[in-house]
Motif scaffolding. Structure first.
Motif, PDB file in Angstrom:
ATOM      1  N   GLN A  92       0.790  -0.969   0.140  1.00 55.46           N
ATOM      2  CA  GLN A  92       0.045   0.128   0.082  1.00 55.46           C
ATOM      3  C   GLN A  92       0.996   1.170   0.052  1.00 55.46           C
ATOM      4  OE1 GLN A  92      -3.060   0.274   3.062  1.00 55.46           O
ATOM      5  NE2 GLN A  92      -3.318   2.604   2.839  1.00 55.46           N
ATOM      6  N   VAL A  93       1.848   1.394   0.799  1.00 58.45           N
ATOM      7  CA  VAL A  93       2.535   2.432   0.848  1.00 58.45           C
ATOM      8  C   VAL A  93       3.488   2.602  -0.541  1.00 58.45           C
ATOM      9  CG1 VAL A  93       4.969   3.272   2.079  1.00 58.45           C
ATOM     10  CG2 VAL A  93       3.186   2.325   3.113  1.00 58.45           C
ATOM     11  N   ILE A  94       3.932   1.518  -1.149  1.00 64.21           N
ATOM     12  CA  ILE A  94       4.682   1.622  -2.400  1.00 64.21           C
ATOM     13  C   ILE A  94       3.614   2.250  -3.515  1.00 64.21           C
ATOM     14  CG2 ILE A  94       5.490   0.242  -4.508  1.00 64.21           C
ATOM     15  CD1 ILE A  94       6.657  -1.696  -1.943  1.00 64.21           C
ATOM     16  N   ILE A  95       2.271   1.745  -3.445  1.00 64.94           N
ATOM     17  CA  ILE A  95       1.202   2.220  -4.437  1.00 64.94           C
ATOM     18  C   ILE A  95       0.757   3.735  -4.158  1.00 64.94           C
ATOM     19  CG2 ILE A  95      -1.195   2.071  -5.168  1.00 64.94           C
ATOM     20  CD1 ILE A  95      -0.865  -0.916  -4.438  1.00 64.94           C
ATOM     21  N   ASP A  97       2.932   5.918  -2.800  1.00 67.66           N
ATOM     22  CA  ASP A  97       4.092   6.545  -3.356  1.00 67.66           C
ATOM     23  C   ASP A  97       4.281   6.678  -4.866  1.00 67.66           C
ATOM     24  OD1 ASP A  97       4.766   7.130  -0.559  1.00 67.66           O
ATOM     25  OD2 ASP A  97       6.400   5.612  -0.513  1.00 67.66           O
ATOM     26  N   TYR A  98       3.952   5.794  -5.294  1.00 68.81           N
ATOM     27  CA  TYR A  98       4.303   5.602  -6.825  1.00 68.81           C
ATOM     28  C   TYR A  98       2.972   5.822  -7.899  1.00 68.81           C
ATOM     29  CZ  TYR A  98       8.882   4.864  -5.194  1.00 68.81           C
ATOM     30  OH  TYR A  98      10.128   5.013  -4.713  1.00 68.81           O
ATOM     31  N   ALA A  99       1.982   5.582  -7.531  1.00 67.03           N
ATOM     32  CA  ALA A  99       0.928   5.914  -8.354  1.00 67.03           C
ATOM     33  C   ALA A  99       0.514   7.412  -8.511  1.00 67.03           C
ATOM     34  CB  ALA A  99      -0.557   4.938  -7.888  1.00 67.03           C
ATOM     35  N   ASN A 100       0.553   7.802  -9.618  1.00 66.13           N
ATOM     36  CA  ASN A 100      -0.049   9.337  -9.863  1.00 66.13           C
ATOM     37  C   ASN A 100      -1.337   9.574  -9.895  1.00 66.13           C
ATOM     38  OD1 ASN A 100       2.552   9.643 -10.179  1.00 66.13           O
ATOM     39  ND2 ASN A 100       2.839   9.330 -12.452  1.00 66.13           N
ATOM     40  N   GLN A 101      -2.181   8.775 -10.249  1.00 65.66           N
ATOM     41  CA  GLN A 101      -3.728   9.068 -10.258  1.00 65.66           C
ATOM     42  C   GLN A 101      -4.508   8.442  -9.177  1.00 65.66           C
ATOM     43  OE1 GLN A 101      -4.574   7.451 -14.338  1.00 65.66           O
ATOM     44  NE2 GLN A 101      -4.182   9.408 -15.166  1.00 65.66           N
ATOM     45  N   GLU A 102      -5.318   8.976  -8.855  1.00 67.30           N
ATOM     46  CA  GLU A 102      -6.177   8.516  -7.439  1.00 67.30           C
ATOM     47  C   GLU A 102      -6.865   7.331  -7.634  1.00 67.30           C
ATOM     48  OE1 GLU A 102      -6.708   8.843  -3.500  1.00 67.30           O
ATOM     49  OE2 GLU A 102      -5.727  10.207  -4.732  1.00 67.30           O
ATOM     50  N   TRP A 103      -7.522   7.308  -9.086  1.00 70.50           N
ATOM     51  CA  TRP A 103      -8.233   6.014  -9.079  1.00 70.50           C
ATOM     52  C   TRP A 103      -7.279   4.840  -9.124  1.00 70.50           C
ATOM     53  CZ3 TRP A 103      -7.644   2.795 -13.433  1.00 70.50           C
ATOM     54  CH2 TRP A 103      -6.839   3.322 -14.775  1.00 70.50           C
ATOM     55  N   VAL A 104      -6.122   4.899  -9.673  1.00 68.89           N
ATOM     56  CA  VAL A 104      -4.971   3.812  -9.632  1.00 68.89           C
ATOM     57  C   VAL A 104      -4.669   3.578  -8.255  1.00 68.89           C
ATOM     58  CG1 VAL A 104      -2.773   3.342 -10.490  1.00 68.89           C
ATOM     59  CG2 VAL A 104      -3.940   4.531 -12.043  1.00 68.89           C
ATOM     60  N   LYS A 105      -4.636   4.350  -7.403  1.00 64.86           N
ATOM     61  CA  LYS A 105      -4.068   4.122  -6.033  1.00 64.86           C
ATOM     62  C   LYS A 105      -5.237   3.492  -5.318  1.00 64.86           C
ATOM     63  CE  LYS A 105      -1.437   8.377  -5.178  1.00 64.86           C
ATOM     64  NZ  LYS A 105      -1.118   9.565  -4.465  1.00 64.86           N
ATOM     65  N   MET A 106      -6.255   4.064  -5.393  1.00 67.68           N
ATOM     66  CA  MET A 106      -7.389   3.247  -4.740  1.00 67.68           C
ATOM     67  C   MET A 106      -7.624   1.782  -5.245  1.00 67.68           C
ATOM     68  SD  MET A 106      -8.350   5.006  -2.339  1.00 67.68           S
ATOM     69  CE  MET A 106     -10.025   4.732  -1.591  1.00 67.68           C
ATOM     70  N   GLY A 107      -7.639   1.696  -6.538  1.00 68.62           N
ATOM     71  CA  GLY A 107      -7.934   0.298  -7.360  1.00 68.62           C
ATOM     72  C   GLY A 107      -6.878  -0.641  -6.853  1.00 68.62           C
ATOM     73  N   GLY A 108      -5.375  -0.177  -6.847  1.00 66.28           N
ATOM     74  CA  GLY A 108      -4.331  -0.945  -6.426  1.00 66.28           C
ATOM     75  C   GLY A 108      -4.469  -1.320  -4.869  1.00 66.28           C
ATOM     76  N   ILE A 109      -4.762  -0.602  -4.100  1.00 62.72           N
ATOM     77  CA  ILE A 109      -4.897  -0.674  -2.657  1.00 62.72           C
ATOM     78  C   ILE A 109      -5.589  -1.703  -2.540  1.00 62.72           C
ATOM     79  CG2 ILE A 109      -5.397   0.348  -0.524  1.00 62.72           C
ATOM     80  CD1 ILE A 109      -3.803   3.112  -1.622  1.00 62.72           C
ATOM     81  N   LEU A 110      -6.941  -1.475  -2.935  1.00 59.88           N
ATOM     82  CA  LEU A 110      -8.256  -2.240  -2.900  1.00 59.88           C
ATOM     83  C   LEU A 110      -8.001  -3.730  -3.205  1.00 59.88           C
ATOM     84  CD1 LEU A 110     -11.301   0.007  -3.498  1.00 59.88           C
ATOM     85  CD2 LEU A 110     -10.554  -0.862  -1.199  1.00 59.88           C
ATOM     86  N   ALA A 111      -7.232  -3.770  -4.718  1.00 58.81           N
ATOM     87  CA  ALA A 111      -6.863  -5.140  -5.049  1.00 58.81           C
ATOM     88  C   ALA A 111      -6.012  -5.766  -4.185  1.00 58.81           C
ATOM     89  CB  ALA A 111      -6.218  -4.805  -6.469  1.00 58.81           C
TER      90      ALA A 111
END
Length: 132
Positions: A92-95, A97-111
């Motif tokens: 989650q911390v990696i996502i 720090d490195y994901a630029n778009q909010e939907w990518v962050k949320m989707g990645g963290i949830l996944a």
């Protein structure tokens, strides 16, 4: 004094300047949880590695009997839970720090959280089916 205030506001994020707030202080919890799970996983990982090494030549029946012992089952469940919690928090911390778009962050963290929960449940179920 006005210049000092102007310099102070330039150090804030755009959203922080609009709201007049500082940080949400949410990162401290993640940081502490990473340290706590790391410390707890250290002896558990050593125990697991030594146990796996002693079981290297064991038969299936001996291995199942070892997992079925209450103390080993409890330690295995603790190792599983802490490992997947630690992994999810770290990724989650990696996502974040490195994901630029909010939907990518949320989707990645949830996944990542969903995958870790499913794998932890499957692992715990396997231990419990043997131990019970």
């Amino acid at each position: 004094m006005a210049n000092e205030y102007a310099n102070n506001t330039t150090m804030r994020s755009p959203l922080g300047r609009v709201r007049g707030l500082g940080s949400a202080k949410g990162g401290t919890h993640h940081w502490w949880m990473q340290r706590v799970t790391s410390i707890a996983l250290l002896p558990l990982t050593i125990w697991f590695a030594l146990s796996a090494a002693t079981l290297a030549g064991a038969s299936y029946v001996e291995t199942v009997a070892w997992i079925g012992r209450p103390w080993n089952a409890v330690l295995l469940l603790a190792t599983i839970g802490l490992s997947f919690h630690h992994t999810a928090a770290g990724v989650q911390v990696i996502i974040e720090d490195y994901a630029n778009q909010e939907w990518v962050k949320m989707g990645g963290i949830l996944a990542v959280k969903a995958i870790c929960v499913l794998l932890a449940l499957a692992s715990a179920l396997a231990v419990l089916r043997i131990a019970v």
